[in-house]
Write a protein that holds these residues in place. Structure first.
Motif, PDB file in Angstrom:
ATOM      1  N   SER A 179       0.928  -1.196   0.065  1.00  0.00           N
ATOM      2  CA  SER A 179       0.060  -0.021   0.024  1.00  0.00           C
ATOM      3  C   SER A 179       0.996   1.149   0.030  1.00  0.00           C
ATOM      4  CB  SER A 179      -0.768   0.043   1.176  1.00  0.00           C
ATOM      5  OG  SER A 179      -1.989  -1.114   1.145  1.00  0.00           O
ATOM      6  N   GLU A 180       1.925   1.300   0.800  1.00  0.00           N
ATOM      7  CA  GLU A 180       2.757   2.303   0.941  1.00  0.00           C
ATOM      8  C   GLU A 180       3.500   2.613  -0.450  1.00  0.00           C
ATOM      9  OE1 GLU A 180       5.387   1.654   4.018  1.00  0.00           O
ATOM     10  OE2 GLU A 180       3.858   1.889   5.760  1.00  0.00           O
ATOM     11  N   LEU A 181       3.844   1.400  -1.089  1.00  0.00           N
ATOM     12  CA  LEU A 181       4.574   1.510  -2.456  1.00  0.00           C
ATOM     13  C   LEU A 181       3.659   2.046  -3.492  1.00  0.00           C
ATOM     14  CD1 LEU A 181       6.841  -1.911  -2.391  1.00  0.00           C
ATOM     15  CD2 LEU A 181       7.638   0.798  -2.067  1.00  0.00           C
ATOM     16  N   ASN A 182       2.613   1.779  -3.354  1.00  0.00           N
ATOM     17  CA  ASN A 182       1.379   2.340  -4.165  1.00  0.00           C
ATOM     18  C   ASN A 182       1.201   3.822  -4.288  1.00  0.00           C
ATOM     19  OD1 ASN A 182      -1.942   2.692  -4.322  1.00  0.00           O
ATOM     20  ND2 ASN A 182      -1.004   2.064  -6.334  1.00  0.00           N
ATOM     21  N   ALA A 183       1.319   4.224  -3.091  1.00  0.00           N
ATOM     22  CA  ALA A 183       1.218   5.665  -2.708  1.00  0.00           C
ATOM     23  C   ALA A 183       2.327   6.306  -3.322  1.00  0.00           C
ATOM     24  CB  ALA A 183       0.809   5.803  -1.237  1.00  0.00           C
ATOM     25  N   ALA A 184       3.420   5.924  -3.056  1.00  0.00           N
ATOM     26  CA  ALA A 184       4.743   6.513  -3.133  1.00  0.00           C
ATOM     27  C   ALA A 184       5.173   6.627  -4.771  1.00  0.00           C
ATOM     28  CB  ALA A 184       6.170   5.763  -2.390  1.00  0.00           C
ATOM     29  N   THR A 185       4.832   5.391  -5.515  1.00  0.00           N
ATOM     30  CA  THR A 185       5.191   5.253  -6.925  1.00  0.00           C
ATOM     31  C   THR A 185       3.865   5.662  -7.854  1.00  0.00           C
ATOM     32  OG1 THR A 185       4.564   3.082  -7.190  1.00  0.00           O
ATOM     33  CG2 THR A 185       6.430   3.448  -6.272  1.00  0.00           C
ATOM     34  N   GLY A 186       2.854   5.638  -7.322  1.00  0.00           N
ATOM     35  CA  GLY A 186       1.533   5.869  -8.214  1.00  0.00           C
ATOM     36  C   GLY A 186       1.456   4.658  -9.214  1.00  0.00           C
ATOM     37  N   ALA A 187       2.022   3.436  -9.335  1.00  0.00           N
ATOM     38  CA  ALA A 187       1.877   2.503 -10.112  1.00  0.00           C
ATOM     39  C   ALA A 187       0.452   1.752 -10.001  1.00  0.00           C
ATOM     40  CB  ALA A 187       3.047   1.541 -10.132  1.00  0.00           C
ATOM     41  N   THR A 188       0.149   1.044 -10.991  1.00  0.00           N
ATOM     42  CA  THR A 188      -0.892   0.328 -10.830  1.00  0.00           C
ATOM     43  C   THR A 188      -0.456  -1.163 -10.343  1.00  0.00           C
ATOM     44  OG1 THR A 188      -1.897   1.206 -12.872  1.00  0.00           O
ATOM     45  CG2 THR A 188      -2.726  -1.049 -12.341  1.00  0.00           C
ATOM     46  N   PHE A 189      -1.247  -1.766  -9.451  1.00  0.00           N
ATOM     47  CA  PHE A 189      -0.696  -2.922  -8.817  1.00  0.00           C
ATOM     48  C   PHE A 189      -1.791  -3.902  -9.171  1.00  0.00           C
ATOM     49  CE2 PHE A 189       2.199  -0.562  -6.427  1.00  0.00           C
ATOM     50  CZ  PHE A 189       3.302  -1.579  -6.017  1.00  0.00           C
ATOM     51  N   LEU A 190      -1.554  -5.336  -9.478  1.00  0.00           N
ATOM     52  CA  LEU A 190      -2.454  -6.453  -9.501  1.00  0.00           C
ATOM     53  C   LEU A 190      -1.536  -7.490  -8.697  1.00  0.00           C
ATOM     54  CD1 LEU A 190      -5.026  -7.837 -10.456  1.00  0.00           C
ATOM     55  CD2 LEU A 190      -3.584  -8.633 -12.634  1.00  0.00           C
ATOM     56  N   ILE A 191      -2.311  -8.158  -7.616  1.00  0.00           N
ATOM     57  CA  ILE A 191      -2.105  -8.775  -6.712  1.00  0.00           C
ATOM     58  C   ILE A 191      -2.713 -10.053  -6.931  1.00  0.00           C
ATOM     59  CG2 ILE A 191      -1.350  -9.496  -4.419  1.00  0.00           C
ATOM     60  CD1 ILE A 191      -1.560  -6.513  -3.818  1.00  0.00           C
ATOM     61  N   VAL A 192      -2.285 -11.419  -7.091  1.00  0.00           N
ATOM     62  CA  VAL A 192      -2.700 -12.629  -7.119  1.00  0.00           C
ATOM     63  C   VAL A 192      -2.734 -13.227  -5.721  1.00  0.00           C
ATOM     64  CG1 VAL A 192      -2.496 -15.117  -7.946  1.00  0.00           C
ATOM     65  CG2 VAL A 192      -2.858 -13.219  -9.696  1.00  0.00           C
ATOM     66  N   THR A 193      -3.773 -13.605  -5.349  1.00  0.00           N
ATOM     67  CA  THR A 193      -3.644 -14.334  -3.830  1.00  0.00           C
ATOM     68  C   THR A 193      -4.810 -15.245  -3.318  1.00  0.00           C
ATOM     69  OG1 THR A 193      -3.182 -13.637  -1.351  1.00  0.00           O
ATOM     70  CG2 THR A 193      -4.795 -12.357  -2.800  1.00  0.00           C
ATOM     71  N   HIS A 194      -4.811 -16.036  -2.355  1.00  0.00           N
ATOM     72  CA  HIS A 194      -6.049 -16.523  -1.895  1.00  0.00           C
ATOM     73  C   HIS A 194      -5.970 -16.088  -0.172  1.00  0.00           C
ATOM     74  CE1 HIS A 194      -3.030 -20.040  -1.923  1.00  0.00           C
ATOM     75  NE2 HIS A 194      -3.054 -19.542  -0.807  1.00  0.00           N
ATOM     76  N   ASP A 195      -5.125 -15.213   0.317  1.00  0.00           N
ATOM     77  CA  ASP A 195      -5.226 -14.676   1.425  1.00  0.00           C
ATOM     78  C   ASP A 195      -6.418 -13.814   1.831  1.00  0.00           C
ATOM     79  OD1 ASP A 195      -3.746 -14.242   3.987  1.00  0.00           O
ATOM     80  OD2 ASP A 195      -4.133 -12.470   3.581  1.00  0.00           O
TER      81      ASP A 195
END
Length: 280
Positions: A184-200
């Motif tokens: 979350s912090e990296l998204n705020a700092a970089t403005g990049a689009t994130f896609l996370i694959v998970t089952h958590d």
């Protein structure tokens, strides 16, 4: 700023086995999206298809408006430079220390001087909370630190789209939560689009702006987090509440059979209600 990703009608098979079919959704630029699904639903295959490691049978992937499914290898290489990927195990080279692991993409894909590379690597290590750890080797650090080092390496080329394949795999709940906070912090700092694959489940409930779910070879839904968490969709409700009650079974084959049985029961109830609504 992150890029928009538009996915339309995407279908992938291996031989006669369909992994998923007719998947359509958009990743909003600069936001975090999570793709959920029970084990064996092809979530990792989906990521590998996005980066061009697998070719879809049909459908479209547009990254920042550019169709990537028809690109030649050299053109695809240019697109991949805009992406950062965190694999399940961090995918670090065991024979290299963390500094050299993180510097590797810069040395391979740019003409930056070693002084420039050092500045970038040290900055990315600081971003993931690993200042001073560059001399350590992957075997000398914990799984959580390997994930953070993998994130640092994914960030060195300033990607506009970051794909994370099961970043919480093998981590305890506390470290999973800490890694989620870092993303979350990296998204705020970089403005990049994130896609996370998970089952958590906790990751899905706390991190993303949007949630999607794959189940029985299709996309169940893709929507803002609040909407998905409040959904009455049986598969979503069962998965997000870690419930034994619902259509998800131990295997995809069992799932399909159970869904068919539940549908038969629903039709029987509807027929019963219909019979009792009719007057004499």
């Amino acid at each position: 700023m992150g890029v928009a990703v538009e996915i339309e009608g995407l279908t992938k098979s291996f031989g006669k086995q369909t992994v998923w079919s007719d998947v359509t959704f958009d990743l909003p630029p600069g936001e975090i999206s999570v793709l959920l699904g029970p084990s064996g639903t092809g979530k990792s295959v989906f990521l590998k298809t996005l980066v061009g490691l697998f070719k879809p049978d049909r459908g479209s992937i547009r990254i920042d408006g550019q169709e990537v499914t028809t690109l030649h290898e050299r053109e695809l290489y240019a697109v991949r430079r805009r992406l950062g990927v965190l694999f399940q195990d961090g995918a670090l080279f065991g024979s290299m220390n963390l500094y050299d692991n993180i510097a590797f993409p810069l040395r391979e894909h740019t003409r930056k001087t070693e002084a420039e590379i050092r500045g970038i690597v040290e900055d990315r290590l600081e971003l993931v909370g690993m200042t001073g750890d560059g001399d350590k080797f992957p075997a000398e650090i914990s799984g959580g630190m390997r994930k953070r080092a993998g994130l640092a390496r994914a960030l060195v080329l300033d990607p506009e789209l970051i794909l994370c394949d099961e970043p919480d795999s093998g981590l305890d709940p506390v470290r999973t939560a800490l890694l989620g906070e870092l993303i979350s912090e990296l998204n705020a700092a970089t403005g990049a689009t994130f896609l996370i694959v998970t089952h958590d489940i906790n990751t899905a409930r706390t991190i993303p702006d949007h949630i999607g779910m794959l189940y029985l070879r299709r996309l169940v839904a893709f929507a803002p987090r609040a909407e998905m968490l409040a959904s009455d969709e049986p598969v979503l409700r069962q998965f997000l509440n870690a419930s034994r009650e619902g259509p998800i079974g131990m295997t995809e084959e069992k799932d399909a059979l159970e869904v068919a049985r539940e549908r038969e029961r629903e039709l029987a109830v509807d027929d019963y209600r219909g019979d009792h609504r009719e007057g004499p």
